[in-house]
Design a protein around this motif. Structure first.
Motif, PDB file in Angstrom:
ATOM      1  N   ARG A  92      -5.167   4.115  -2.870  1.00  0.00           N
ATOM      2  CA  ARG A  92      -4.767   4.789  -3.950  1.00  0.00           C
ATOM      3  C   ARG A  92      -4.428   6.139  -3.307  1.00  0.00           C
ATOM      4  O   ARG A  92      -3.327   6.741  -4.057  1.00  0.00           O
ATOM      5  CB  ARG A  92      -5.891   5.243  -5.182  1.00  0.00           C
ATOM      6  N   ARG A  95      -0.955   5.507  -2.279  1.00  0.00           N
ATOM      7  CA  ARG A  95       0.102   5.404  -3.293  1.00  0.00           C
ATOM      8  C   ARG A  95       0.519   6.741  -4.110  1.00  0.00           C
ATOM      9  O   ARG A  95       1.662   7.100  -4.388  1.00  0.00           O
ATOM     10  CB  ARG A  95      -0.228   4.255  -4.409  1.00  0.00           C
ATOM     11  N   SER A  99       4.143   8.451  -4.345  1.00  0.00           N
ATOM     12  CA  SER A  99       4.729   8.843  -5.690  1.00  0.00           C
ATOM     13  C   SER A  99       4.853  10.150  -5.732  1.00  0.00           C
ATOM     14  O   SER A  99       5.968  10.579  -6.384  1.00  0.00           O
ATOM     15  CB  SER A  99       3.676   8.435  -6.863  1.00  0.00           C
ATOM     16  N   ASP A 229       3.823   0.878  -0.584  1.00  0.00           N
ATOM     17  CA  ASP A 229       3.168   2.254  -1.247  1.00  0.00           C
ATOM     18  C   ASP A 229       4.260   2.909  -2.117  1.00  0.00           C
ATOM     19  O   ASP A 229       3.621   3.560  -3.147  1.00  0.00           O
ATOM     20  CB  ASP A 229       2.728   3.008  -0.138  1.00  0.00           C
ATOM     21  N   GLU A 233       5.170   2.726  -9.865  1.00  0.00           N
ATOM     22  CA  GLU A 233       3.877   2.600 -10.622  1.00  0.00           C
ATOM     23  C   GLU A 233       3.956   3.589 -11.927  1.00  0.00           C
ATOM     24  O   GLU A 233       3.453   4.606 -11.409  1.00  0.00           O
ATOM     25  CB  GLU A 233       2.740   2.480  -9.891  1.00  0.00           C
TER      26      GLU A 233
END
Length: 456
Positions: A92, A95, A99, A229, A233
């Motif tokens: 996480r 990611r 982002s 990655d 999302e």
């Protein structure tokens, strides 16, 4: 893990040792940033005169509006990065970083376009004196064209701080500060480029500092990014923006309040504008250690909140409040007892100097409010409650505007000092109440309030 020494786990070990070890490089980084901003002011003031200094200072609130938004957003993103690191959720974590990079790129494009398009209108809205309008435009065009460098540094250094690395941003700022000092002198005194030279020097220095931070991030094994990655999302974007936007709006709202003050100040002429520019520089310089310990509190709190180590957050708060108190006693005293020396160091006009001499002792005495504000606000943000700090930013704006609107006509320039004091004290009390409220949900009810201030 490669480059092990560059990251720090705040969830284990002595809170005092960990915070102070993290704080000192962070403080030196922040002071160096203030130094090269201060050098800009000194070189512009002494090399180009008080009018040029007023033009550069006049851009301060506008620049903070744009950069403060991006800084708040990246700080909000950094809290989620730190919480993931503290919880040892490395997938996480990667990611969230990917982002953040994507959102930062979009933000850079948007803010650069808006700032270039709206700059003339914004300067007119601030009632910028025609004497300094041309210099303000020329300085602003260059600074806002280089927004990418400032955002890149804010985002990359914010990621490093979230991982407990305060040394790399220090190295980056050390290099860029020396470079900025040399370039300032070269552009202004040798090439005679005017205020644009100071802006170019700042942008080049920020590019170098951001490259140093990015280079270090690439070396850290646990955050080495892969193609997967970067998959889109929506939940990650939403989570980052949910935490980042309130902090970004808080900074922007605060900046709007400062712009309103600037509007009233500019209406009294260039003498007031020059004096207010210098006062703002000293305020920022002397509240800097407390602001920095607030950043340390944010990173420390975020990691421990992610690890559910709530008692450690309380212990860390005590450490940070003590640092803020020492900062207030030392630096506030300088503003109280040496206003004439501080004023004449940057200004030459007697009228401007007298205004600064009336302003600095008052804000120096009351700086305890803003110093404690930084600590409590960062604790609340670090625990993932960004809306209260945003509301406190609204309160700051309202208090600044009301104070300046009601008292500028009666007590003159000193109303600008009272506007700061009103904003600081109101926002501090709101964040103090929020901190106790949040901690009461995670610590035993009877102990929460008592322990928060025990042994201060």
């Amino acid at each position: 893990m490669k480059s092990k020494s560059t990251v720090s786990d705040f969830t284990k070990g002595s809170p005092t040792r960990l915070i102070l070890k993290f704080f000192w490089p962070l403080l030196m980084t922040s002071m160096l940033q203030q130094l090269y901003n201060f050098v800009d002011t000194l070189i512009v003031g002494k090399g180009l005169g008080d009018n040029a200094l007023a033009a550069v200072g006049n851009m301060g609130s506008l620049f903070f509006l744009i950069i403060g938004f991006s800084l708040g957003l990246s700080n909000g993103f950094g809290i989620l990065i730190a919480q993931s690191f503290g919880a040892k959720q490395y997938d996480r974590l990667r990611r969230n970083i990917a982002s953040t990079i994507q959102l930062a790129l979009a933000l850079t494009i948007l803010l650069t376009l808006l700032s270039q398009l709206l700059l003339p209108s914004a300067l007119r809205l601030l009632r910028t004196d025609e004497v300094i309008m041309d210099d303000s435009l020329r300085y602003g065009r260059v600074i806002f064209a280089g927004l990418f460098s400032a955002i890149a540094y804010n985002v990359s250094s914010g990621m490093l701080r979230s991982l407990g690395d305060s040394k790399t941003p220090l190295k980056a700022i050390l290099v860029s500060s020396v470079l900025n000092l040399g370039l300032d002198s070269f552009f202004i005194f040798i090439l005679h480029t005017g205020v644009e030279g100071a802006a170019i020097a700042t942008v080049i220095s920020q590019i170098i500092s951001s490259l140093i931070c990015i280079r270090q991030l690439v070396k850290i094994e646990i955050i080495r990014l892969h193609r997967e990655d970067f998959r889109n999302e929506k939940s990650l974007y939403f989570g980052l923006l949910k935490n980042g936007l309130p902090m970004a709006f808080m900074n922007s709202i605060t900046a709007i309040g400062c712009m309103v003050v600037q509007f009233f100040v500019n209406g009294y002429g260039v003498v007031y504008t020059s004096a207010y520019s210098v006062c703002s520089k000293y305020n920022n310089l002397y509240m800097n250690p407390a602001f920095t310990v607030g950043n340390a509190m944010s990173a420390y709190t975020s990691q421990n909140f992610g690890a559910k180590e709530y008692e450690r957050i309380r212990e860390g708060l005590r450490v940070c409040l003590r640092v803020a108190l020492v900062s207030y006693l030392l630096l506030g005293s300088i503003m109280v007892f040496f206003p004439h020396q501080l004023a004449t160091f940057l200004l030459e006009g007697e009228s401007s100097i007298r205004l600064v001499e009336a302003y600095l002792p008052l804000t120096g005495m009351m700086m305890i409010f803003v110093d404690f504000l930084f600590v409590f606000r960062s604790a609340v943000q670090g625990m993932g409650f960004p809306f209260v700090p945003m509301c406190s930013g609204i309160l700051e704006m309202v208090l600044r505007i009301l104070t300046i609107a009601f008292f500028m006509g009666t007590i003159g320039f000193q109303a600008t000092a009272w506007a700061e004091v009103a904003a600081w004290s109101g926002a501090m009390l709101m964040n103090l109440a929020a901190y106790h409220r949040v901690m009461s949900m995670h610590l035993p009810k009877k102990a929460a309030l008592r322990q928060s201030y025990a042994r201060l």
